[in-house]
Design an enzyme around this catalytic site. Structure first.
Site, PDB file in Angstrom:
ATOM      1  N   ASN A  58       0.828  -1.216   0.000  1.00 22.51           N
ATOM      2  CA  ASN A  58       0.000   0.000   0.000  1.00 22.51           C
ATOM      3  C   ASN A  58       0.855   1.256   0.000  1.00 22.51           C
ATOM      4  OD1 ASN A  58      -2.007  -1.840   0.189  1.00 22.51           O
ATOM      5  ND2 ASN A  58      -2.458  -1.495   2.343  1.00 22.51           N
ATOM      6  N   ASP A  86      -0.572   4.168   0.997  1.00 20.70           N
ATOM      7  CA  ASP A  86      -1.394   5.147   1.724  1.00 20.70           C
ATOM      8  C   ASP A  86      -0.788   5.668   3.029  1.00 20.70           C
ATOM      9  OD1 ASP A  86      -1.858   2.993   3.509  1.00 20.70           O
ATOM     10  OD2 ASP A  86      -3.747   2.451   2.538  1.00 20.70           O
ATOM     11  N   HIS A 129       5.628  -0.629  -2.928  1.00 19.74           N
ATOM     12  CA  HIS A 129       5.152   0.076  -4.128  1.00 19.74           C
ATOM     13  C   HIS A 129       5.194   1.598  -3.976  1.00 19.74           C
ATOM     14  CE1 HIS A 129       2.800  -3.829  -5.367  1.00 19.74           C
ATOM     15  NE2 HIS A 129       4.094  -3.899  -5.596  1.00 19.74           N
ATOM     16  N   CYS A 152      11.406  13.368  -9.214  1.00 21.63           N
ATOM     17  CA  CYS A 152      11.774  14.064 -10.443  1.00 21.63           C
ATOM     18  C   CYS A 152      12.032  13.027 -11.541  1.00 21.63           C
ATOM     19  CB  CYS A 152      13.026  14.915 -10.193  1.00 21.63           C
ATOM     20  SG  CYS A 152      13.615  15.720 -11.697  1.00 21.63           S
ATOM     21  N   GLY A 157      -5.180  -9.072   3.500  1.00 23.83           N
ATOM     22  CA  GLY A 157      -5.893  -8.208   2.551  1.00 23.83           C
ATOM     23  C   GLY A 157      -5.188  -7.985   1.228  1.00 23.83           C
ATOM     24  N   SER A 169      -4.815  -9.735  -2.800  1.00 23.29           N
ATOM     25  CA  SER A 169      -5.272 -10.768  -3.725  1.00 23.29           C
ATOM     26  C   SER A 169      -4.104 -11.678  -4.118  1.00 23.29           C
ATOM     27  CB  SER A 169      -5.886 -10.125  -4.972  1.00 23.29           C
ATOM     28  OG  SER A 169      -4.947  -9.253  -5.561  1.00 23.29           O
ATOM     29  N   ASN A 172      -8.180 -12.795   4.836  1.00 23.66           N
ATOM     30  CA  ASN A 172      -8.769 -12.167   3.655  1.00 23.66           C
ATOM     31  C   ASN A 172     -10.267 -12.427   3.685  1.00 23.66           C
ATOM     32  OD1 ASN A 172      -9.465 -11.546   0.801  1.00 23.66           O
ATOM     33  ND2 ASN A 172      -7.251 -11.529   0.524  1.00 23.66           N
ATOM     34  N   ALA A 177     -10.262  -8.005   8.037  1.00 22.53           N
ATOM     35  CA  ALA A 177      -9.011  -7.875   8.798  1.00 22.53           C
ATOM     36  C   ALA A 177      -9.194  -7.075  10.092  1.00 22.53           C
ATOM     37  CB  ALA A 177      -7.953  -7.211   7.925  1.00 22.53           C
TER      38      ALA A 177
HETATM   39  C1  BJW Z   1     -10.012  -7.745   2.421  1.00 22.51           C
HETATM   40  C2  BJW Z   1     -10.881  -6.785   2.966  1.00 22.51           C
HETATM   41  C3  BJW Z   1     -10.987  -6.733   4.373  1.00 22.51           C
HETATM   42  C4  BJW Z   1     -10.932  -6.608   0.800  1.00 22.51           C
HETATM   43  N1  BJW Z   1     -10.282  -7.574   5.120  1.00 22.51           N
HETATM   44  N2  BJW Z   1      -9.347  -8.573   3.178  1.00 22.51           N
HETATM   45  C5  BJW Z   1       1.809  -9.192 -17.638  1.00 22.51           C
HETATM   46  C6  BJW Z   1       1.750  -7.858 -18.048  1.00 22.51           C
HETATM   47  C7  BJW Z   1       2.367  -6.844 -17.330  1.00 22.51           C
HETATM   48  C8  BJW Z   1       3.059  -7.145 -16.194  1.00 22.51           C
HETATM   49  C9  BJW Z   1       3.107  -8.449 -15.789  1.00 22.51           C
HETATM   50  C10 BJW Z   1       2.503  -9.470 -16.496  1.00 22.51           C
HETATM   51  N3  BJW Z   1       2.726 -10.642 -15.845  1.00 22.51           N
HETATM   52  C11 BJW Z   1       3.423 -10.383 -14.763  1.00 22.51           C
HETATM   53  C12 BJW Z   1       3.686  -9.057 -14.713  1.00 22.51           C
HETATM   54  C13 BJW Z   1       4.396  -8.358 -13.665  1.00 22.51           C
HETATM   55  C14 BJW Z   1       3.460  -7.479 -12.876  1.00 22.51           C
HETATM   56  C15 BJW Z   1       2.361  -8.359 -12.278  1.00 22.51           C
HETATM   57  O1  BJW Z   1       2.538  -8.993 -11.264  1.00 22.51           O
HETATM   58  N4  BJW Z   1       1.195  -8.385 -12.922  1.00 22.51           N
HETATM   59  C16 BJW Z   1       0.088  -9.275 -12.516  1.00 22.51           C
HETATM   60  C17 BJW Z   1      -1.142  -8.436 -12.247  1.00 22.51           C
HETATM   61  C18 BJW Z   1      -0.121 -10.286 -13.594  1.00 22.51           C
HETATM   62  N5  BJW Z   1       4.258  -6.853 -11.854  1.00 22.51           N
HETATM   63  C19 BJW Z   1       4.907  -5.728 -12.103  1.00 22.51           C
HETATM   64  O2  BJW Z   1       4.836  -5.135 -13.161  1.00 22.51           O
HETATM   65  C20 BJW Z   1       5.796  -5.244 -10.980  1.00 22.51           C
HETATM   66  N6  BJW Z   1       7.098  -4.985 -11.477  1.00 22.51           N
HETATM   67  C21 BJW Z   1       7.873  -5.931 -12.010  1.00 22.51           C
HETATM   68  O3  BJW Z   1       7.516  -7.096 -12.098  1.00 22.51           O
HETATM   69  O4  BJW Z   1       9.077  -5.482 -12.454  1.00 22.51           O
HETATM   70  C22 BJW Z   1       9.917  -6.388 -13.152  1.00 22.51           C
HETATM   71  C23 BJW Z   1      11.017  -5.583 -13.788  1.00 22.51           C
HETATM   72  C24 BJW Z   1      12.343  -5.916 -13.532  1.00 22.51           C
HETATM   73  C25 BJW Z   1      13.358  -5.185 -14.136  1.00 22.51           C
HETATM   74  C26 BJW Z   1      13.053  -4.140 -14.997  1.00 22.51           C
HETATM   75  C27 BJW Z   1      11.738  -3.808 -15.270  1.00 22.51           C
HETATM   76  C28 BJW Z   1      10.716  -4.538 -14.668  1.00 22.51           C
HETATM   77  C29 BJW Z   1       5.263  -3.919 -10.430  1.00 22.51           C
HETATM   78  C30 BJW Z   1       3.911  -4.057  -9.829  1.00 22.51           C
HETATM   79  C31 BJW Z   1       3.411  -2.686  -9.405  1.00 22.51           C
HETATM   80  C32 BJW Z   1       1.970  -2.738  -8.905  1.00 22.51           C
HETATM   81  N7  BJW Z   1       1.489  -1.409  -8.803  1.00 22.51           N
HETATM   82  C33 BJW Z   1       0.182  -1.182  -8.215  1.00 22.51           C
HETATM   83  C34 BJW Z   1      -0.084   0.334  -8.219  1.00 22.51           C
HETATM   84  C35 BJW Z   1       0.789   1.024  -7.153  1.00 22.51           C
HETATM   85  C36 BJW Z   1       0.599   2.477  -7.120  1.00 22.51           C
HETATM   86  C37 BJW Z   1      -0.809   2.891  -6.753  1.00 22.51           C
HETATM   87  O5  BJW Z   1      -1.431   2.393  -5.810  1.00 22.51           O
HETATM   88  O6  BJW Z   1      -1.286   3.778  -7.437  1.00 22.51           O
HETATM   89  O7  BJW Z   1       0.167  -1.675  -6.869  1.00 22.51           O
HETATM   90  S1  BJW Z   1      -1.127  -2.100  -8.993  1.00 22.51           S
HETATM   91  C38 BJW Z   1      -1.985  -2.503  -7.516  1.00 22.51           C
HETATM   92  O8  BJW Z   1      -1.905  -3.938  -7.260  1.00 22.51           O
HETATM   93  C39 BJW Z   1      -1.187  -1.821  -6.401  1.00 22.51           C
HETATM   94  C40 BJW Z   1      -1.246  -2.863  -5.318  1.00 22.51           C
HETATM   95  O9  BJW Z   1      -0.215  -2.652  -4.378  1.00 22.51           O
HETATM   96  C41 BJW Z   1      -1.110  -4.157  -6.077  1.00 22.51           C
HETATM   97  C42 BJW Z   1      -1.614  -5.364  -5.343  1.00 22.51           C
HETATM   98  O10 BJW Z   1      -2.977  -5.304  -5.087  1.00 22.51           O
HETATM   99  P1  BJW Z   1      -3.528  -5.758  -3.658  1.00 22.51           P
HETATM  100  O11 BJW Z   1      -2.956  -4.906  -2.609  1.00 22.51           O
HETATM  101  O12 BJW Z   1      -3.370  -7.203  -3.520  1.00 22.51           O
HETATM  102  O13 BJW Z   1      -5.089  -5.338  -3.776  1.00 22.51           O
HETATM  103  P2  BJW Z   1      -6.282  -6.091  -4.516  1.00 22.51           P
HETATM  104  O14 BJW Z   1      -7.331  -5.089  -4.751  1.00 22.51           O
HETATM  105  O15 BJW Z   1      -5.819  -6.883  -5.657  1.00 22.51           O
HETATM  106  O16 BJW Z   1      -6.785  -7.154  -3.418  1.00 22.51           O
HETATM  107  C43 BJW Z   1      -7.422  -6.751  -2.224  1.00 22.51           C
HETATM  108  C44 BJW Z   1      -7.692  -7.985  -1.405  1.00 22.51           C
HETATM  109  O17 BJW Z   1      -8.198  -7.597  -0.152  1.00 22.51           O
HETATM  110  C45 BJW Z   1      -8.739  -8.920  -2.038  1.00 22.51           C
HETATM  111  O18 BJW Z   1      -8.232 -10.242  -2.022  1.00 22.51           O
HETATM  112  C46 BJW Z   1      -9.957  -8.801  -1.109  1.00 22.51           C
HETATM  113  O19 BJW Z   1     -10.667 -10.011  -0.969  1.00 22.51           O
HETATM  114  C47 BJW Z   1      -9.302  -8.410   0.187  1.00 22.51           C
HETATM  115  N8  BJW Z   1     -10.134  -7.613   1.117  1.00 22.51           N
HETATM  116  N9  BJW Z   1     -11.496  -6.082   1.976  1.00 22.51           N
HETATM  117  C48 BJW Z   1      -9.517  -8.507   4.538  1.00 22.51           C
HETATM  118  N10 BJW Z   1     -11.840  -5.826   5.015  1.00 22.51           N
END
Ligand code: BJW
Length: 265
Positions: free
Chosen positions: A110, A112, A127, A135, A194, A196, A220, A238
């Site tokens: 996160n 935030d 992240h 910059c 929390g 995915s 979760n 959570a």
């Molecule tokens: C609850 C609840 C409650 C709800 N109690 N639970 C194909 C195309 C492009 C890229 C890729 C690809 N295949 C693989 C990749 C790599 C890619 C990736 O993993 N993609 C997958 C989606 C397929 N990864 C990357 O690109 C990363 N970089 C990388 O791999 O670099 C390699 C590299 C090396 C050398 C040179 C160049 C490159 C970077 C990933 C960056 C992710 N960025 C974001 C945005 C951040 C900024 C912002 O916030 O604005 O990060 S995307 C978004 O997803 C954000 C989050 O941190 C991240 C994860 O999501 P999270 O936190 O899991 O949230 P949700 O919504 O998915 O899940 C919430 C969960 O909570 C759910 O399960 C609910 O059930 C649960 N829940 N209420 C308990 N009350």
């Protein structure tokens, strides 16, 4: 093993509680779900950010290059939303947990800043952070204490500033990845809260813990790709599950400090 939680009816196997009590090295991997009860939306699933917004335009370097103003409008809206949010009992419990283990790390996806506001200290922000700009020319960072004003913002060198967060296709910082991988592979217990667990490399951290012999406990609302690897998967919010789980862990020394009269009888 998976268990469905009704907060106080939560049944945690005694051997798991014992492992938590005995652990010296513990980490918590958190995702957007931990902040959902603070009013910060998650990314995936019903009502998630990616249902409403196109991640290609808002969370990739290409999207930012094409339309930095649009991306910044979105980040400003989120800053306004996050500024209003307060840490919830899940963030607070994690901050409390840190005081009871010799080594403790919060590995958060996160941006935030709610863990810090809840009092956690050893935090790895995988992240980035929405309250920092970078910059695009030389990487200098600038901290913000309120939502960004003029859009897009510019550095004093004349280059455009971007949010200091990690977008799709961008590498995580070496410093963050090294610290997180070390904590994960050394953890005797990792709580995964929390997330995915679909975004890599963060989603691989619990696997590091598992492969090093540690215990993985997932919390979760629903099952995830990680659930079948986890030693225990608790389904519930959570903000309700973590405080109950922590109370049930019931460290004797904590009980002595909080209830000295009863404990000394
Ligand atoms: C609850 C609840 C409650 C709800 N109690 N639970 C194909 C195309 C492009 C890229 C890729 C690809 N295949 C693989 C990749 C790599 C890619 C990736 O993993 N993609 C997958 C989606 C397929 N990864 C990357 O690109 C990363 N970089 C990388 O791999 O670099 C390699 C590299 C090396 C050398 C040179 C160049 C490159 C970077 C990933 C960056 C992710 N960025 C974001 C945005 C951040 C900024 C912002 O916030 O604005 O990060 S995307 C978004 O997803 C954000 C989050 O941190 C991240 C994860 O999501 P999270 O936190 O899991 O949230 P949700 O919504 O998915 O899940 C919430 C969960 O909570 C759910 O399960 C609910 O059930 C649960 N829940 N209420 C308990 N009350």
């Amino acid at each position: 093993m998976s268990c469905v939680c009704g907060a106080d009816s939560l049944e945690i196997p005694e051997d798991i509680l014992l492992s938590i009590r005995k652990a010296k090295r513990v980490s918590v991997l958190t995702g957007a779900g931990i902040s959902a009860e603070s009013g910060v939306p998650t990314f995936r699933g019903a009502g998630g950010i990616w249902e409403k917004y196109d991640f290609r335009k808002l969370a990739t370097p290409e999207g930012f290059r094409d339309d930095p103003k649009l991306a910044w409008e979105w980040y400003r809206l989120r800053q306004i939303e996050i500024q209003k949010a307060k840490p919830n009992p899940a963030h607070e419990t994690i901050a409390d947990m840190e005081r009871h283990f010799e080594h403790f790390a919060v590995l958060t996806q996160n941006i935030d800043g709610l863990h810090k506001r809840a009092g956690s200290r050893n935090i790895v922000e995988l992240h980035g952070n929405i309250w920092r700009m970078r910059c695009t020319r030389d990487g200098t960072t600038i901290d913000l204490d309120s939502p960004v004003g003029d859009i897009p913002p510019f550095c004093h060198c004349g280059s455009i500033l971007r949010p200091d967060v990690v977008w799709f296709g961008e590498p995580l910082s070496n410093e963050a990845m090294d610290a997180a991988s070390k904590a994960a592979s050394e953890s005797e217990v990792m709580f995964v809260v929390g997330t995915s667990a679909v975004v890599y490399p963060a989603a691989a951290l619990p696997i590091l813990t598992k492969n090093s012999g540690g215990l993985v406990i997932e919390i979760n609302l629903e099952e995830t790709d990680l659930s079948s690897y986890a030693d225990l998967s608790i389904l519930g919010p959570a903000g309700e599950v973590l405080p109950v789980l922590w109370r049930k862990t019931a460290f004797p020394e904590r009980f002595m400090t909080e209830h000295p009269i009863i404990a000394n009888r």
